[in-house]
Design an enzyme around this catalytic site. Structure first.
Site, PDB file in Angstrom:
ATOM      1  N   HIS A  86       3.717  -2.366   2.981  1.00 60.55           N
ATOM      2  CA  HIS A  86       3.692  -1.015   2.418  1.00 60.55           C
ATOM      3  C   HIS A  86       4.973  -0.725   1.635  1.00 60.55           C
ATOM      4  O   HIS A  86       6.052  -1.216   1.992  1.00 60.55           O
ATOM      5  CB  HIS A  86       3.531   0.026   3.529  1.00 60.55           C
ATOM      6  CG  HIS A  86       2.207  -0.044   4.229  1.00 60.55           C
ATOM      7  ND1 HIS A  86       1.928  -1.007   5.180  1.00 60.55           N
ATOM      8  CD2 HIS A  86       1.080   0.719   4.105  1.00 60.55           C
ATOM      9  CE1 HIS A  86       0.686  -0.843   5.618  1.00 60.55           C
ATOM     10  NE2 HIS A  86       0.158   0.202   4.987  1.00 60.55           N
TER      11      HIS A  86
ATOM     12  N   ASP B  62       0.816  -1.211   0.000  1.00 65.31           N
ATOM     13  CA  ASP B  62       0.000   0.000   0.000  1.00 65.31           C
ATOM     14  C   ASP B  62       0.854   1.267   0.000  1.00 65.31           C
ATOM     15  O   ASP B  62       2.006   1.263   0.436  1.00 65.31           O
ATOM     16  CB  ASP B  62      -0.886   0.041   1.251  1.00 65.31           C
ATOM     17  CG  ASP B  62      -1.994  -0.987   1.229  1.00 65.31           C
ATOM     18  OD1 ASP B  62      -1.966  -1.890   0.377  1.00 65.31           O
ATOM     19  OD2 ASP B  62      -2.900  -0.886   2.086  1.00 65.31           O
TER      20      ASP B  62
END
Length: 287
Positions: free
Chosen positions: A255, A96
């Site tokens: 992430h 992400d």
């Protein structure tokens, strides 16, 4: 005189008899109501103004309007993943908050080295800043997914209109990178789609909005802990994956934001661990 009268009455009787015979023949020639012709003409099935059939069922085109076809796949991807029980172990690696020029390239290098495909939930404003990096993600066979335009909770979740506007804007940017008008519509809620926190209730409403606009969405059921606060080391991130990868089908949250350098460092060990546990790897559009 008498003879003339006899002739007159004889001719008159013949005329009356002929007339009576003609009337009888005409009556006999007419069909009875139940012969030859039906009492009423049948309804033409091809006539759009025709009445419904005796069964009372709607015509085929009416059925489609009343009962539209169900989606081919569930909108909630995580539910679909959890429901699979086929004895095969699959890991969906997800990243992400990118793309970034510092962390995303390192993650891509590792994925290419292990021939692993992953899903990147990208922020629209960062796609605009780093289009070449998004293009590399796509060109190397990974799934470009949608993580809103600005990743600003208060603005994104302010209203349904604000929400879907950001989602659609980011999807258009993804279409521009891929040059594919039919590219998969996969979304992840910033902060997750769970019914918790300040925006939990709104997110549940917006899930319906996503589905109505053709989007699927996905949370996670495993993670490396790189968003749980502090500054975890690479080894700690690996251990967090080991402690949360408890299912045969897992969606792993990680992430590739600029601050997540240890995620890039931990990724080779994470992949090797999952391989050792019998996992194969897929992108979320395959779920």
């Amino acid at each position: 005189m008498m003879r003339r009268r006899c002739i007159f009455f004889t001719v008159l009787l013949l005329i009356v008899a002929a007339a009576a015979g003609a009337i009888y023949a005409n009556i006999k020639a007419k069909p009875k109501p139940d012969e030859n012709l039906p009492v009423s003409a049948p309804v033409d099935a091809a006539d759009p103004s025709a009445s419904p059939d005796a069964s009372g069922e709607p015509a085929a085109d009416e059925t489609l309007a009343l009962y539209p076809p169900a989606p081919e796949k569930p909108a909630d991807i995580l539910k679909a993943v959890k429901a699979v029980d086929d004895g095969v172990k699959v890991a969906y690696l997800t990243f992400d908050d990118g793309p970034t020029t510092s962390v995303t390239p390192k993650i891509l290098d590792t994925l290419r080295r292990y021939n692993v495909k992953a899903t990147f939930f990208e922020v629209g404003s960062l796609i605009e800043q780093n289009p070449d990096m998004s293009r590399r993600v796509y060109d190397e066979g990974h799934l470009l997914a949608n993580h809103s335009y600005a990743h600003n909770y208060s603005k994104l979740y302010a209203s349904e209109e604000a929400f879907i506007t950001e989602v659609q804007k980011t999807h258009e940017l993804i279409q521009g990178i891929t040059n594919d008008p039919d590219y998969p519509k996969v979304f992840r809620f910033p902060g997750g789609g769970y019914d918790a926190g300040s925006y939990g209730k709104k997110k549940q409403e917006y899930k319906k909005t996503l589905e109505q606009n053709g989007f699927r969405y996905c949370d996670w059921n495993a993670l490396n802990g790189d968003a749980e606060g502090g500054s975890p080391s690479a080894s700690q991130l690996v251990e967090r994956v080991k402690s949360t990868a408890k299912r045969d089908h897992i969606v792993v949250l990680m992430h590739d934001a600029a601050a997540k350098k240890t995620t890039a460092e931990a990724l080779p060990q994470i992949i090797e661990y999952l391989i050792s546990q019998g996992y194969t790897f897929k992108t979320l559009d395959q779920a």
